[in-house]
Every structure is written in structure tokens, then in C-alpha cells.
Design a protein around this motif. Sequence first.
Motif, mmCIF file in Angstrom:
data_model
loop_
_atom_site.group_PDB
_atom_site.id
_atom_site.type_symbol
_atom_site.label_atom_id
_atom_site.label_comp_id
_atom_site.label_asym_id
_atom_site.label_seq_id
_atom_site.Cartn_x
_atom_site.Cartn_y
_atom_site.Cartn_z
ATOM 1 N N VAL A 280 0.854 -1.188 0.000
ATOM 2 C CA VAL A 280 0.000 0.000 0.000
ATOM 3 C C VAL A 280 0.892 1.241 0.000
ATOM 4 N N VAL A 281 0.685 2.101 -0.978
ATOM 5 C CA VAL A 281 1.453 3.345 -1.058
ATOM 6 C C VAL A 281 0.505 4.506 -0.807
ATOM 7 N N PHE A 282 0.766 5.254 0.246
ATOM 8 C CA PHE A 282 -0.089 6.374 0.644
ATOM 9 C C PHE A 282 0.545 7.680 0.192
ATOM 10 N N ILE A 283 -0.240 8.517 -0.474
ATOM 11 C CA ILE A 283 0.226 9.815 -0.957
ATOM 12 C C ILE A 283 -0.564 10.911 -0.251
ATOM 13 N N PRO A 284 0.061 11.728 0.580
ATOM 14 C CA PRO A 284 -0.670 12.828 1.226
ATOM 15 C C PRO A 284 -1.147 13.832 0.188
ATOM 16 N N TYR A 285 -2.266 14.478 0.477
ATOM 17 C CA TYR A 285 -2.803 15.454 -0.467
ATOM 18 C C TYR A 285 -1.804 16.572 -0.755
ATOM 19 N N SER A 286 -0.941 16.871 0.191
ATOM 20 C CA SER A 286 0.044 17.934 -0.023
ATOM 21 C C SER A 286 0.975 17.634 -1.198
ATOM 22 N N ASP A 287 1.162 16.337 -1.504
ATOM 23 C CA ASP A 287 2.036 15.954 -2.619
ATOM 24 C C ASP A 287 1.366 16.115 -3.978
ATOM 25 N N VAL A 288 0.034 16.211 -3.992
ATOM 26 C CA VAL A 288 -0.685 16.335 -5.265
ATOM 27 C C VAL A 288 -1.634 17.529 -5.251
ATOM 28 N N LYS A 289 -1.359 18.510 -4.399
ATOM 29 C CA LYS A 289 -2.299 19.624 -4.221
ATOM 30 C C LYS A 289 -2.533 20.400 -5.508
ATOM 31 N N ASN A 290 -1.535 20.438 -6.386
ATOM 32 C CA ASN A 290 -1.684 21.183 -7.640
ATOM 33 C C ASN A 290 -2.458 20.400 -8.702
ATOM 34 N N TYR A 291 -2.781 19.154 -8.409
ATOM 35 C CA TYR A 291 -3.454 18.302 -9.385
ATOM 36 C C TYR A 291 -4.851 17.873 -8.945
ATOM 37 N N LEU A 292 -5.254 18.260 -7.744
ATOM 38 C CA LEU A 292 -6.561 17.840 -7.246
ATOM 39 C C LEU A 292 -7.684 18.483 -8.047
ATOM 40 N N VAL A 293 -8.711 17.682 -8.346
ATOM 41 C CA VAL A 293 -9.890 18.197 -9.036
ATOM 42 C C VAL A 293 -10.609 19.166 -8.103
ATOM 43 N N PRO A 294 -10.899 20.395 -8.553
ATOM 44 C CA PRO A 294 -11.489 21.412 -7.661
ATOM 45 C C PRO A 294 -12.744 20.949 -6.920
ATOM 46 N N ALA A 295 -13.639 20.240 -7.610
ATOM 47 C CA ALA A 295 -14.879 19.801 -6.952
ATOM 48 C C ALA A 295 -14.590 18.828 -5.818
ATOM 49 N N PHE A 296 -13.645 17.911 -6.039
ATOM 50 C CA PHE A 296 -13.264 16.964 -4.997
ATOM 51 C C PHE A 296 -12.580 17.698 -3.845
ATOM 52 N N LYS A 297 -11.682 18.593 -4.167
ATOM 53 C CA LYS A 297 -10.954 19.363 -3.155
ATOM 54 C C LYS A 297 -11.913 20.162 -2.273
ATOM 55 N N GLN A 298 -12.926 20.745 -2.893
ATOM 56 C CA GLN A 298 -13.899 21.532 -2.137
ATOM 57 C C GLN A 298 -14.734 20.648 -1.215
#
Length: 388
Positions: free
Chosen positions: A365-383
Amino acid sequence: MKYSFLFLLFGLAIASACNNPKNANNNSETTDGKTAAKTALTKSFYKRLEGTIAGKKVVMHLQKVDDDEVSGTYYYDGSWLNLSTDTVIGKDSIILAEYNFYESYFNQNSKSPLLTLKWNGNGFDGIWESGDKTKKYPIALTEKYPEGSYPLSIGTYRDSVSAFADRAKSPTAEIGFQYLENKSNDEDGKWLDSELKKIFGLEKVDRLTGFKNITADYFSDYKTEVAEQQKDGRGSEFEAWMNYTNNSQQTVNYNDNGYVVVDFLTDAYTGGAHGNYNSSMFCLDVLNKKQLELNDIVKIDSNTLASILERNLRKEYNIKAKDALNTFLFDDFIKPNNNFYFNANGIAFMYNPYEVASYAQGQIVVFIPYSDVKNYLVPAFKQRMKIK
């Protein structure tokens, strides 16, 4: 015929309940409202719990079946932690062992922390104790279902058949299902319950009928397998391997913001040195009535995501930069797959045995914190996830 067992297990996506009247246990609990009313602790349940451990906020998911089997998960101090039964003290008190895969992977002699919990009518009070017993912290948890989370009930179904009906000590085939159910009559509840059934391949029949049909096919194939071995004169040689098992279970990994993330675990033994198991992750968007795909969460090219995956894999499994990945994996690279899930803190990718590494290494299992992909998050999901 052995392949037909695997087809039943992984293709039809088996569920959980009890066909054998002697073993039937359909006790379940569904809690309505934002905070659970004060109730007795039932034999079987799913509970979403909010509170603190050592003063830090946690959301815990607990499931209990068959009086003494308790499992769960919670996120705490940078790790997604699993919980399982250590000791059942009584009807309202349990001790759970906390399992951190990464720590146990590197230190097989480590002792698991324990959570001693006592039900108080609408939650649990207790103590968290480190494995070496040097640290103790208070636990305070309350059962809550805020808007965007969903009360669920849990049920089980089991049955077995003997290879040789005329023998007192015959090998057997056993099948078991543990399922989640939403009994709400509103639109969201009906859709969620339908999706939970679909995970098992049950769309046009009720759960009991569906489980009985799957069980009948499984037992029929088992009897045919036994007969073929007897016909080939291999009965006595292979009889020790005729105790087949086939189990599946649904567990909740996340239940907030209009999303429900379900881990569907299947395991089977059909002879040989060991059985096999597999987790399929289902990320259900209840508000939009759809199963999420990865591009509903992040918009990112595969090479960039693979680089982020590798960085977190090396960090979590202590693989040094100078060491090739194939010292740990089959290949010298790791690619994202479709078996992903998420929680309040990040996205994880699940790789089952033999997918990227040997059976002995278990699930990767590889866990990626949101901080590592913050520039790629879909706005609706992020909100919706309230990610800053």
C-alpha cells in the motif's frame, strides 16, 4: 475445476450472511441521526466514531460480527492504522490490537499497541497503551453520522458441505460472507445499498437468494472436484488439501462528505501450499450516484504520478535512493493502478499479492498525502473534502 472456484471468488465478488440456520447471525444495528441514541452494544454492528486519542482528533470505523470478531481502521499520527480483536472482555468491553503494516514490516518482533474500550451507551471510553507499555493515553469516542455520512448495518452468511457425507471426519468446503447494508428509503440510501449489492454481483435478486445461489454453485464445483480426484485415484493423496474455504467481506474505510469507501476483501484456499487473497477498493460518490475514477480526484499525467508514487514508496518502505526498486518489487518501477482509495488525509494505491511483489510481502500500500498532489486535485473533490 479449481479455476471455477477462483472465478466464483474474484469474478462474482462474493458477499456475506448466514445460510446455515445453526450459524445464522443476522443481528445488526442501524443508527439514525447525527449522534447515536444511547443504546446497548449489539452482537453485530458497524459504527462511525468521532473523538480523540491522546487529545488528537480521530474518526474511527469499527465493525463487529459473530460476537467476538472486531475489525476497524482509523487515521492517526501520519499512519492509516488497522484494528483487530485482541480480547473480548464482556458484552460491552473489548481490547483491540493496533496494526501498522510499515512498522511490523521492518520490525517483526514489535508489539502492537492496544486499545482498551468500554461502551458507554453512545460511544467508547478507554485507554491507548503502547506495545512496550511505556505510554498510555485516554480515548473518548462518540458514535456520530454528520451530514454526508451514512448509517449502515452489517450481516453475515455462512454454510459448509462435507466432501464425503458418509464419513464422520470428512474434509469440508466452507463459504462465508460479511456484508454491509443501508436500509434508508431515501434516494441516497437506496442507491448506496444497490451499489453495495453490486459489489457482490447481486443486482436482480435479494442478498439471501443471491448468496444461496453462489453457495450452491460453489458446493457443486467442490463435489465435482472431489469426485474427479477420487476417479483419478488421488483421493488419499490429496485429501489433506480438500478442506477448501471461500470468504469475503466488506469493510468501511471512509464515510464522510457524501463518499463511502469500501474495501472488499476475498480470500480462498483450494488446495496447495497456501491460499490467496485480494482487496478491491470501491470509492462510491453517493451524492452524484457514481463510482469514482482516479481522474475524478486528480488530473495528473501517469509519469508524474508514478514519480510521486515511487518517492512515497521509498519513504514508507525504507528503500534508499541508491537501491533499485527491484530489490523490493518485481520491477524497477511502480505504476499507479485502478485499485485506489482515499481518506481525509490522502490517496492510497493498493497492490495485491503477486501484483508488484511476492506473496510473502503481502499487500503493498502506497499512501500519498494530499500535499504531494495539491496542484493536481480536481477542484470539486478538493472543495467537498475541505482540503486547504
